[in-house]
Design an enzyme around this catalytic site. Structure first.
Site, PDB file in Angstrom:
ATOM      1  N   CYS A  14      -9.393  -8.492 -15.223  1.00 34.44           N
ATOM      2  CA  CYS A  14      -8.820  -7.396 -16.006  1.00 34.44           C
ATOM      3  C   CYS A  14      -7.770  -7.958 -16.970  1.00 34.44           C
ATOM      4  O   CYS A  14      -6.780  -8.557 -16.530  1.00 34.44           O
ATOM      5  CB  CYS A  14      -8.187  -6.363 -15.087  1.00 34.44           C
ATOM      6  SG  CYS A  14      -9.266  -5.805 -13.742  1.00 34.44           S
ATOM      7  N   CYS A  34      -3.870  -7.331 -16.487  1.00 33.42           N
ATOM      8  CA  CYS A  34      -3.261  -7.426 -15.160  1.00 33.42           C
ATOM      9  C   CYS A  34      -2.542  -8.740 -14.890  1.00 33.42           C
ATOM     10  O   CYS A  34      -3.111  -9.830 -15.036  1.00 33.42           O
ATOM     11  CB  CYS A  34      -4.322  -7.195 -14.091  1.00 33.42           C
ATOM     12  SG  CYS A  34      -3.613  -7.046 -12.425  1.00 33.42           S
ATOM     13  N   CYS A  70       2.218   5.259  -2.218  1.00 34.92           N
ATOM     14  CA  CYS A  70       0.979   4.584  -2.610  1.00 34.92           C
ATOM     15  C   CYS A  70       1.037   3.109  -2.221  1.00 34.92           C
ATOM     16  O   CYS A  70       2.021   2.430  -2.537  1.00 34.92           O
ATOM     17  CB  CYS A  70       0.772   4.717  -4.112  1.00 34.92           C
ATOM     18  SG  CYS A  70       0.761   6.422  -4.695  1.00 34.92           S
ATOM     19  N   ARG A 108      -0.005  12.244 -13.892  1.00 36.18           N
ATOM     20  CA  ARG A 108       1.086  11.347 -13.509  1.00 36.18           C
ATOM     21  C   ARG A 108       1.496  10.430 -14.663  1.00 36.18           C
ATOM     22  O   ARG A 108       0.690   9.646 -15.155  1.00 36.18           O
ATOM     23  CB  ARG A 108       0.684  10.520 -12.284  1.00 36.18           C
ATOM     24  CG  ARG A 108       1.803   9.657 -11.722  1.00 36.18           C
ATOM     25  CD  ARG A 108       1.520   9.243 -10.290  1.00 36.18           C
ATOM     26  NE  ARG A 108       1.379  10.411  -9.455  1.00 36.18           N
ATOM     27  CZ  ARG A 108       0.318  10.683  -8.701  1.00 36.18           C
ATOM     28  NH1 ARG A 108      -0.700   9.841  -8.663  1.00 36.18           N
ATOM     29  NH2 ARG A 108       0.284  11.777  -7.982  1.00 36.18           N
ATOM     30  N   CYS A 122      -5.714 -12.002  -7.371  1.00 37.07           N
ATOM     31  CA  CYS A 122      -6.936 -11.206  -7.495  1.00 37.07           C
ATOM     32  C   CYS A 122      -7.988 -11.972  -8.294  1.00 37.07           C
ATOM     33  O   CYS A 122      -7.688 -12.564  -9.342  1.00 37.07           O
ATOM     34  CB  CYS A 122      -6.627  -9.879  -8.188  1.00 37.07           C
ATOM     35  SG  CYS A 122      -8.077  -8.800  -8.331  1.00 37.07           S
ATOM     36  N   CYS A 161      -7.733   9.971  -6.885  1.00 40.20           N
ATOM     37  CA  CYS A 161      -6.702   9.692  -7.879  1.00 40.20           C
ATOM     38  C   CYS A 161      -7.338   8.742  -8.883  1.00 40.20           C
ATOM     39  O   CYS A 161      -7.692   7.613  -8.536  1.00 40.20           O
ATOM     40  CB  CYS A 161      -5.474   9.058  -7.225  1.00 40.20           C
ATOM     41  SG  CYS A 161      -4.183   8.563  -8.387  1.00 40.20           S
ATOM     42  N   CYS A 187      -1.460   7.351  -0.314  1.00 41.60           N
ATOM     43  CA  CYS A 187      -2.552   6.973  -1.210  1.00 41.60           C
ATOM     44  C   CYS A 187      -2.711   5.464  -1.144  1.00 41.60           C
ATOM     45  O   CYS A 187      -1.736   4.741  -0.926  1.00 41.60           O
ATOM     46  CB  CYS A 187      -2.233   7.423  -2.631  1.00 41.60           C
ATOM     47  SG  CYS A 187      -3.482   6.988  -3.868  1.00 41.60           S
TER      48      CYS A 187
END
Length: 323
Positions: free
Chosen positions: A58, A61, A98, A262, A54, A190, A130
């Site tokens: 972040c 991550c 998901c 969650r 990616c 979400c 999702c």
């Protein structure tokens, strides 16, 4: 029942947070019982269909290409592999599947077409689907909806002020804009965040304030405890306590009474007793399976034992998706 509000103030949330713990849990559990079946937990399964590489920065991550982490870029999983993983999860009691891809944004290419195919195949199993794929355009969201997608995950992560210290490659407004695109496509939202990144309690409450002022409220709200990944800038971040988790979950339940709260990343480090407190405070969904994208998750046999010890029931598969 408590009236659904979109006009909460920071002071109100702060007063809830500072209540004596037993009083706070009593209040949040009472509201939980008004809107949900106590002891019923939705089991979700997260499949990383495109791992690593990616371009975002972040700081938490493992999948960012900017850091030297144990995770390397992988090709996208094949349709049959994903469908088989989904079937296994459904057999273990998952009612939401998901699909996650380490993308900054969705692009109109063969990979997106393949994801649409995956959504159709998994939806046919009679469960909610999702996706978390990064930023979306209007037509892409509409195509996801048409394929059968039930919800789209796009976390705000933290307060707008603290967010700037964690991510620079995408603004807070970019995330809010994506949520609007999702809502306009009539997809369920979400949206949650991560605690334990070095933020203040006020940042956690500001995140909840942003969520509970949305109209409508997010359908589901993941609360993640930071998983400290070697090679990321947050690998040595101090661990936050279970009490912090319980308090923020309780406040979330009070101001987001209808949402699924969650208990997400970080659950592997929690005892049955600690998770029980989170359920009492208002959490009513978990991610189950060996991994959450790239980090270890609670073993399935331990979750089965916890459900048995606590007498928890798994929420039945969602089979009434309308297109």
């Amino acid at each position: 029942m408590q009236i659904i509000r979109n006009d909460w103030t920071f002071d109100e949330l702060e007063r809830f947070y500072e209540l004596p713990l037993i009083e706070l849990i009593s209040k949040s559990h009472g509201i939980h019982c008004m809107y949900h079946q106590p002891g019923e937990i939705q089991v979700c399964s997260l499949i990383s269909i495109k791992t690593g590489g990616c371009p975002e920065d972040c700081k938490y991550c493992a999948q960012s290409s900017r850091y030297q982490t144990p995770v390397s870029a992988q090709p996208m999983m094949q349709y049959e592999t994903v469908l088989n993983e989904a079937k296994k999860a459904v057999d273990r009691g998952a009612s939401r599947i998901c699909l996650g891809a380490a993308w900054r944004e969705v692009r109109d290419n063969k990979q997106f077409e393949e994801i649409l195919h995956m959504i159709k195949g998994i939806t046919a199993l009679g469960v909610e689907v999702c996706c978390t794929l990064g930023m979306l355009k209007k037509d892409q969201a509409e195509r996801l909806k048409k394929a059968g997608l039930y919800a789209y995950n796009h976390n705000l992560d933290s307060s707008e002020q603290f967010y700037k210290t964690i991510i620079t490659t995408r603004t807070y407004q970019d995330r809010l804009d994506t949520l609007k695109v999702v809502e306009n496509a009539n997809l369920s939202v979400c949206c949650g965040g991560i605690v334990g990144m070095g933020e203040k309690v006020s940042d956690r409450l500001e995140l909840l304030l942003t969520l509970c002022r949305r109209d409508p409220h997010p359908e589901s709200v993941p609360i993640n405890r930071l998983s400290k990944i070697p090679g990321t800038p947050l690998e040595n971040q101090a661990h936050i306590s279970t009490w912090d988790m319980v308090r923020i979950i309780a406040v979330a339940r009070i101001v987001l009474p209808q949402s699924m709260i969650r208990l997400s990343c970080g659950r592997i480090e929690m005892t049955y007793e600690e998770q029980t407190l989170c359920f009492l405070a208002g959490a009513n969904s978990i991610f189950a399976g060996e991994k959450l994208l790239t980090v270890a998750n609670t073993p399935i046999d331990r979750d089965d034992e916890m459900f048995r010890l606590l007498g928890l029931k798994k929420r039945v598969a969602f089979a009434d998706v309308k297109f």
